[in-house]
Write a protein that holds these residues in place. Structure first.
Motif, PDB file in Angstrom:
ATOM      1  N   MET A   1       0.844  -1.192   0.000  1.00 28.27           N
ATOM      2  CA  MET A   1       0.000   0.000   0.000  1.00 28.27           C
ATOM      3  C   MET A   1       0.883   1.247   0.000  1.00 28.27           C
ATOM      4  SD  MET A   1      -2.894  -1.013   2.882  1.00 28.27           S
ATOM      5  CE  MET A   1      -4.099   0.091   2.177  1.00 28.27           C
ATOM      6  N   VAL A   2       0.373   2.318  -0.648  1.00 29.01           N
ATOM      7  CA  VAL A   2       1.102   3.576  -0.681  1.00 29.01           C
ATOM      8  C   VAL A   2       0.097   4.718  -0.774  1.00 29.01           C
ATOM      9  CG1 VAL A   2       1.319   3.652  -3.207  1.00 29.01           C
ATOM     10  CG2 VAL A   2       3.072   4.759  -1.783  1.00 29.01           C
ATOM     11  N   MET A   3       0.465   5.860  -0.202  1.00 30.24           N
ATOM     12  CA  MET A   3      -0.366   7.063  -0.285  1.00 30.24           C
ATOM     13  C   MET A   3       0.062   7.846  -1.526  1.00 30.24           C
ATOM     14  SD  MET A   3      -2.632   9.212   0.882  1.00 30.24           S
ATOM     15  CE  MET A   3      -3.089  10.919   1.108  1.00 30.24           C
ATOM     16  N   MET A   4      -0.738   7.796  -2.575  1.00 31.26           N
ATOM     17  CA  MET A   4      -0.503   8.553  -3.797  1.00 31.26           C
ATOM     18  C   MET A   4      -1.853   9.018  -4.319  1.00 31.26           C
ATOM     19  SD  MET A   4       2.785   8.721  -4.686  1.00 31.26           S
ATOM     20  CE  MET A   4       4.365   7.860  -4.535  1.00 31.26           C
ATOM     21  N   GLY A   5      -1.813   9.907  -5.318  1.00 35.21           N
ATOM     22  CA  GLY A   5      -3.043  10.467  -5.852  1.00 35.21           C
ATOM     23  C   GLY A   5      -3.351  10.000  -7.260  1.00 35.21           C
ATOM     24  N   THR A   6      -4.156  10.802  -7.976  1.00 34.24           N
ATOM     25  CA  THR A   6      -4.616  10.388  -9.293  1.00 34.24           C
ATOM     26  C   THR A   6      -3.494  10.263 -10.308  1.00 34.24           C
ATOM     27  OG1 THR A   6      -5.108  12.705  -9.853  1.00 34.24           O
ATOM     28  CG2 THR A   6      -6.923  11.367  -8.988  1.00 34.24           C
ATOM     29  N   TRP A   7      -2.353  10.930 -10.060  1.00 33.62           N
ATOM     30  CA  TRP A   7      -1.230  10.798 -10.989  1.00 33.62           C
ATOM     31  C   TRP A   7      -0.728   9.352 -11.072  1.00 33.62           C
ATOM     32  CZ3 TRP A   7      -1.132  13.440  -6.377  1.00 33.62           C
ATOM     33  CH2 TRP A   7      -0.345  12.903  -5.355  1.00 33.62           C
ATOM     34  N   TYR A   8      -1.039   8.560 -10.059  1.00 32.35           N
ATOM     35  CA  TYR A   8      -0.606   7.167 -10.062  1.00 32.35           C
ATOM     36  C   TYR A   8      -1.449   6.311 -11.004  1.00 32.35           C
ATOM     37  CZ  TYR A   8       2.991   4.931  -7.158  1.00 32.35           C
ATOM     38  OH  TYR A   8       4.165   4.382  -6.694  1.00 32.35           O
ATOM     39  N   THR A   9      -2.564   6.835 -11.482  1.00 37.05           N
ATOM     40  CA  THR A   9      -3.420   6.078 -12.398  1.00 37.05           C
ATOM     41  C   THR A   9      -2.661   5.665 -13.648  1.00 37.05           C
ATOM     42  OG1 THR A   9      -5.259   7.445 -11.595  1.00 37.05           O
ATOM     43  CG2 THR A   9      -5.690   6.060 -13.499  1.00 37.05           C
ATOM     44  N   GLN A  10      -1.685   6.487 -14.043  1.00 39.23           N
ATOM     45  CA  GLN A  10      -0.903   6.166 -15.242  1.00 39.23           C
ATOM     46  C   GLN A  10      -0.226   4.803 -15.144  1.00 39.23           C
ATOM     47  OE1 GLN A  10       2.854   8.557 -15.581  1.00 39.23           O
ATOM     48  NE2 GLN A  10       2.153   9.435 -13.641  1.00 39.23           N
ATOM     49  N   TYR A  11       0.057   4.361 -13.916  1.00 40.42           N
ATOM     50  CA  TYR A  11       0.768   3.092 -13.754  1.00 40.42           C
ATOM     51  C   TYR A  11      -0.166   1.883 -13.776  1.00 40.42           C
ATOM     52  CZ  TYR A  11       4.374   6.392 -12.566  1.00 40.42           C
ATOM     53  OH  TYR A  11       5.246   7.444 -12.609  1.00 40.42           O
ATOM     54  N   ALA A  12      -1.445   2.135 -13.976  1.00 47.78           N
ATOM     55  CA  ALA A  12      -2.357   1.030 -14.273  1.00 47.78           C
ATOM     56  C   ALA A  12      -2.201   0.587 -15.720  1.00 47.78           C
ATOM     57  CB  ALA A  12      -3.804   1.455 -14.013  1.00 47.78           C
ATOM     58  N   VAL A  13      -1.519   1.404 -16.518  1.00 48.09           N
ATOM     59  CA  VAL A  13      -1.245   1.092 -17.915  1.00 48.09           C
ATOM     60  C   VAL A  13       0.017   0.237 -18.000  1.00 48.09           C
ATOM     61  CG1 VAL A  13      -0.803   2.080 -20.194  1.00 48.09           C
ATOM     62  CG2 VAL A  13      -2.317   3.264 -18.582  1.00 48.09           C
ATOM     63  N   ARG A  14      -0.038  -0.784 -18.826  1.00 43.41           N
ATOM     64  CA  ARG A  14       1.026  -1.786 -18.867  1.00 43.41           C
ATOM     65  C   ARG A  14       2.414  -1.188 -19.111  1.00 43.41           C
ATOM     66  NH1 ARG A  14       0.926  -7.173 -19.178  1.00 43.41           N
ATOM     67  NH2 ARG A  14      -1.352  -7.081 -19.324  1.00 43.41           N
ATOM     68  N   ASP A  15       2.590  -0.401 -20.181  1.00 35.83           N
ATOM     69  CA  ASP A  15       3.940   0.072 -20.488  1.00 35.83           C
ATOM     70  C   ASP A  15       4.457   1.056 -19.445  1.00 35.83           C
ATOM     71  OD1 ASP A  15       2.327   2.202 -21.236  1.00 35.83           O
ATOM     72  OD2 ASP A  15       3.221   2.450 -23.224  1.00 35.83           O
ATOM     73  N   SER A  16       3.552   1.873 -18.881  1.00 41.20           N
ATOM     74  CA  SER A  16       3.981   2.813 -17.843  1.00 41.20           C
ATOM     75  C   SER A  16       4.371   2.075 -16.566  1.00 41.20           C
ATOM     76  CB  SER A  16       2.864   3.816 -17.546  1.00 41.20           C
ATOM     77  OG  SER A  16       2.639   4.666 -18.650  1.00 41.20           O
TER      78      SER A  16
END
Length: 459
Positions: free
Chosen positions: A286-301
């Protein structure tokens, strides 16, 4: 196209007196090299060679954005130069007093890094350009946070690419599924989740508590749980920081350390790169991050982020956003808060001001540019009506991620509370002593809050 090394999201206090001093010279010095800043740029250029400085986006997403831009503008070459977030202000100040500096540079609202109040003197007013692109009613077409937060004394310093929001957590769903866990909703559940993970040799929650901007996110999330809107009221001087409701919130902040939610040595770590790398490498769930972390739901990112964290031949992990637990027991959960992530400012010293404006307008006001922004999942688009094209996004595991991500981004788009826009630079700095002081035991909650109030009163 060319991009530099990876960059990091987050917020830090605005630049100090040195940066302000060099920008004063810019304000007095007039237009830049080659006379490109003699008149307000229109964004009508079809060719040019420009450099863009910023702490965000990361290299993978910068490449995607520039590639999309060059499909429409093949004769404008854009070089993205990533600058570390902790040194961005110090290097930007002298750079934009020189014709050798960037043509386009990132700015941000309030007391964040790249603050518009600090760097606005080095930027051109983009009001006429955006009106030309969107019409006289342009303000109605853009998210308010990106207009109000990036303007100084009537000057539109930057054009918002989109907004980021905080207030929740991210979990490694692969690990949670492996041990049959669900996201914690209370402090007691959080402790139980941590106990299960740690008994299986997995770290529970990681935060770089030495980087106080992210501590402020966690604290604001706690205060929003106590009473929505209370935090912003205090930043605006409407409620004293010494109010007993803040004492309770500060005690909850301390409990995260006392109850073993925060990892050992949290105060000695930075959120970027330390906590981020620990989460991306699978050491913590678990980690405290915001919406910018959504990009890492994408495979290449995700693969790129894991490689940057030191993982060899990574198998992308499945991350999912979850609400911040109900520490105060009020039932007030799910509140998010945010600001424009970054705005594109055009340097007053640029001799490519019109080409730079063409790029800034395309990325921030055109449907094609904002769709490209939306599809990176890095920002909530500034142009109203643009949402991610989920069927074109290669998620790591759509079955486990898509529904949660859709709800998360929709909820963020409806959030109204600011993150840093109402926090002064002095108050931002004071939070370091307050939050880290309480976490370390060097200050009581009451002492820390009295310090915040003293700064608020002095401002």
């Amino acid at each position: 196209m060319r991009t530099s090394t990876r960059t990091r999201h987050g917020r830090r206090a605005a630049a100090g007196a040195a940066a302000v001093a060099v920008l004063a010279l810019t304000a007095c010095g007039g237009g830049g090299g080659g006379g490109g800043a003699a008149a307000a740029p229109t964004g009508g250029a079809t060719s040019g060679d420009i450099t863009w400085w910023g702490w965000t986006p990361d290299a993978t997403n910068a490449e995607k954005l520039i590639a999309a831009f060059q499909e429409d503008h093949p004769d404008i070459d854009v070089t993205f130069v990533s600058k570390p977030i902790d040194s961005y202000d110090s290097v930007l100040g002298p750079a934009i007093t020189s014709s050798e500096g960037p043509d386009v540079f990132n700015v941000a609202p309030g007391s964040a890094n790249g603050g518009v109040e600090t760097f606005g003197a080095g930027a051109l007013d983009l009001t006429a350009a955006v009106e030309g692109a969107l019409g006289a009613d342009w303000e109605e077409k853009l998210a308010p946070a990106g207009v109000e937060g990036l303007s100084v004394d009537g000057t539109l310093v930057g054009l918002s690419a989109g907004a980021v929001y905080s207030g929740g957590l991210w979990v490694n769903q692969d690990v949670f599924d492996e041990y049959g866990l669900t996201a914690p909703t209370t402090l007691e559940e959080w402790k139980q989740v941590c106990a299960t993970l740690e008994s299986n040799g997995v770290g529970c929650f990681v935060q770089g508590a030495g980087q106080w901007a992210f501590d402020m996110d966690t604290f604001e999330a706690i205060v929003e749980n106590v009473e929505p809107g209370l935090y912003v009221q205090a930043t605006q001087g409407e409620v004293p920081w010494t109010d007993e409701r803040f004492v309770g919130a500060m005690e909850s902040w301390k409990a995260l350390f006392d109850e073993g939610i925060m990892q050992e040595g949290a105060i000695g770590l930075q959120q970027y790169p330390d906590a981020n790398n620990a989460f991306m490498s699978g050491k913590y769930a678990m980690v405290m991050m915001g919406t910018w972390y959504t990009q890492y739901a994408v495979r290449d990112s995700m693969v790129a982020a894991m490689e940057a964290a030191g993982v060899a031949d990574p198998e992308p992990i499945t991350i999912v956003p979850v609400p911040f637990p109900d520490l105060a027991g009020t039932g007030e959960t799910g509140t998010m808060f945010g600001d424009a992530d970054y705005g594109l400012a055009v340097s007053a010293k640029s001799d490519q001001a019109d080409a730079a404006t063409t790029f800034a307008l395309w990325l921030t006001t055109s449907e094609a540019g904002q769709q490209a922004v939306a599809n990176t999942l890095n920002d909530i688009p500034a142009l109203k009506g643009i949402t991610p094209q989920w069927d074109q996004i290669d998620l790591v595991d759509p079955d486990r991620q898509l529904e949660a991500l859709q709800a998360y981004t929709e909820g963020a788009g409806q959030a109204t509370s600011p993150r840093f826009a109402t926090v002064s630079a002095d108050l931002n700095t004071a939070f370091k002593d307050a939050l880290i002081g309480v976490a370390s035991g060097d200050r009581t909650p009451e002492e820390a809050l009295a310090g915040l109030q003293a700064v608020q009163d002095a401002g």
